[in-house]
Design an enzyme around this catalytic site. Structure first.
Site, short mmCIF file in Angstrom:
data_model
loop_
_atom_site.label_atom_id
_atom_site.label_comp_id
_atom_site.label_asym_id
_atom_site.label_seq_id
_atom_site.Cartn_x
_atom_site.Cartn_y
_atom_site.Cartn_z
N LYS A 12 0.84 -1.19 0.00
CA LYS A 12 0.00 0.00 0.00
C LYS A 12 0.87 1.24 0.00
O LYS A 12 2.04 1.23 0.43
CB LYS A 12 -0.96 0.02 1.20
CG LYS A 12 -0.29 0.01 2.58
CD LYS A 12 0.16 1.38 3.10
CE LYS A 12 0.80 1.30 4.47
NZ LYS A 12 1.58 2.51 4.83
N VAL A 98 10.74 -4.69 2.91
CA VAL A 98 10.70 -4.98 4.34
C VAL A 98 11.01 -3.71 5.11
O VAL A 98 11.94 -2.97 4.76
CB VAL A 98 11.73 -6.08 4.69
CG1 VAL A 98 11.77 -6.34 6.19
CG2 VAL A 98 11.40 -7.37 3.93
N GLY A 101 7.47 0.91 5.14
CA GLY A 101 6.30 1.78 5.20
C GLY A 101 5.25 1.45 4.16
O GLY A 101 4.38 2.26 3.86
N ALA A 103 3.49 -1.62 4.36
CA ALA A 103 2.60 -2.61 5.00
C ALA A 103 2.91 -4.04 4.59
O ALA A 103 2.01 -4.87 4.50
CB ALA A 103 1.13 -2.29 4.75
N SER A 106 1.97 -6.35 7.49
CA SER A 106 0.51 -6.40 7.57
C SER A 106 -0.07 -7.23 6.44
O SER A 106 -1.02 -8.00 6.64
CB SER A 106 -0.06 -4.97 7.52
OG SER A 106 0.37 -4.22 8.63
N ASP A 139 -2.85 -1.58 10.02
CA ASP A 139 -2.85 -1.65 8.55
C ASP A 139 -3.37 -2.98 8.02
O ASP A 139 -3.59 -3.11 6.81
CB ASP A 139 -1.44 -1.43 8.00
CG ASP A 139 -0.96 0.01 8.12
OD1 ASP A 139 -1.80 0.89 8.39
OD2 ASP A 139 0.25 0.25 7.95
#
Length: 304
Positions: A12, A98, A101, A103, A106, A139
């Site tokens: 995302k 990794v 930021g 996700a 998530s 997230d």
């Protein structure tokens, strides 16, 4: 052949991340406009003697392989609700950066949850899956849903959004990660003694998404965590400047960083921005992707 389920789940980008003051529980109220983009992890789940996690792909050595991994936590949470032993092998094929930021962790949680539901035949409702996702992290629900959505509360309360076309993105990966909790702590430190407004979604930004208008979206994107990320990782400013100089419509830190995101007018422009960033010496790797992308999706089920 043993039974297995493979789920594909997207990265995302936050086209808006408005952050309120710290709450008593330590979280922050957010107005978080998520857009799923076409960089994917794949989570494969097969029966095993005990729960174990393996991982391959870029920076796989940075992914925890114990029960702190969100994929493992998702399997345990679903198993506990349905009286099942979470004895599965979770294999994660990483393509989402990794600690970037975007996700990735998530996404793996949402992917494992959907895969275990299919493998075990628990037939959990969408509402139950989203409830488990919300327990796992702010997230994770969006990783299940995909597309575009406005996240409120701490980001887990979702309202899906209309998107009128594809948006072309370039992502520059940094040479080290950033801890999301550390970025939020820096946000709190930088805002100490100031009046932090309640986070609200930008109507011009929502309109730009609905129209599929990249110029209008570029004018409306924002990230309240960007100053904190830049404070902890000042070199990101050079990457942002390089992308803008190469013709990106806008440049921003993706979520808590350190991945930086560049919106391009079309695929040809995205390729030009990507090439310039690769030769700029300001980042470790560069990827292009378009959004919106679908959320967690079962791509293959094999029988026992």
């Amino acid at each position: 052949m043993s039974a297995s389920v493979i789920v594909r789940v997207p990265a995302k980008v936050n086209v808006q991340l408005a952050v309120g003051a710290a709450r008593p529980d330590g979280f922050h109220d957010l107005a978080n406009v998520f857009l799923a983009v076409g960089l994917y992890d794949e989570v494969t789940v097969t029966p095993a003697d005990e729960l174990r996690v393996t991982c391959e792909g870029p920076d796989a050595d940075q992914v925890p392989l114990d029960v702190t991994n969100l994929a493992a936590r998702a399997a345990i949470a679903l198993a506990e609700r349905h009286g099942t032993d979470p004895a599965v092998h979770l294999h994660i094929a990483k393509d989402i950066p990794v600690a970037g930021g975007m996700a990735g962790g998530s996404a793996d949680g949402a992917g494992a949850l959907l895969a275990c539901d299919a493998l075990w035949g628990t037939h959990a409702s969408r509402e139950e899956l989203l409830d488990i996702c919300a327990e796992l992290g702010s997230d994770v629900p969006f990783s299940l849903v995909g597309g575009a959505a406005l996240g409120t509360g701490r980001g887990e309360q979702l309202r899906t959004l209309d998107v009128g076309g594809d948006f072309q993105w370039v992502f520059a990966m940094a040479d080290r990660g950033l801890s999301t909790p550390a970025v939020f702590r820096e946000f709190d430190r930088l805002g100490e003694g100031t009046d932090i407004p309640e986070p609200v979604a930008s109507q011009p930004l929502l309109d730009a998404l609905a129209k599929g208008d990249p110029d209008a979206l570029a004018a409306a994107v924002s990230n309240d965590l960007q100053p904190a990320a830049l404070s902890l990782f000042p070199e990101l400013a050079d990457t942002l400047a390089a992308g803008r100089a190469a013709g990106a419509l806008t440049a921003l830190v993706s979520g808590s960083g350190p991945t930086t995101a560049f919106l391009a007018r079309d695929a040809e422009s995205a390729a030009e921005v990507a090439a310039a960033l690769r030769s700029s010496g300001t980042c470790r790797a560069v990827r292009t992707a378009s959004g919106p992308a679908p959320g967690a999706t079962v791509v293959r089920i094999t029988g026992a």
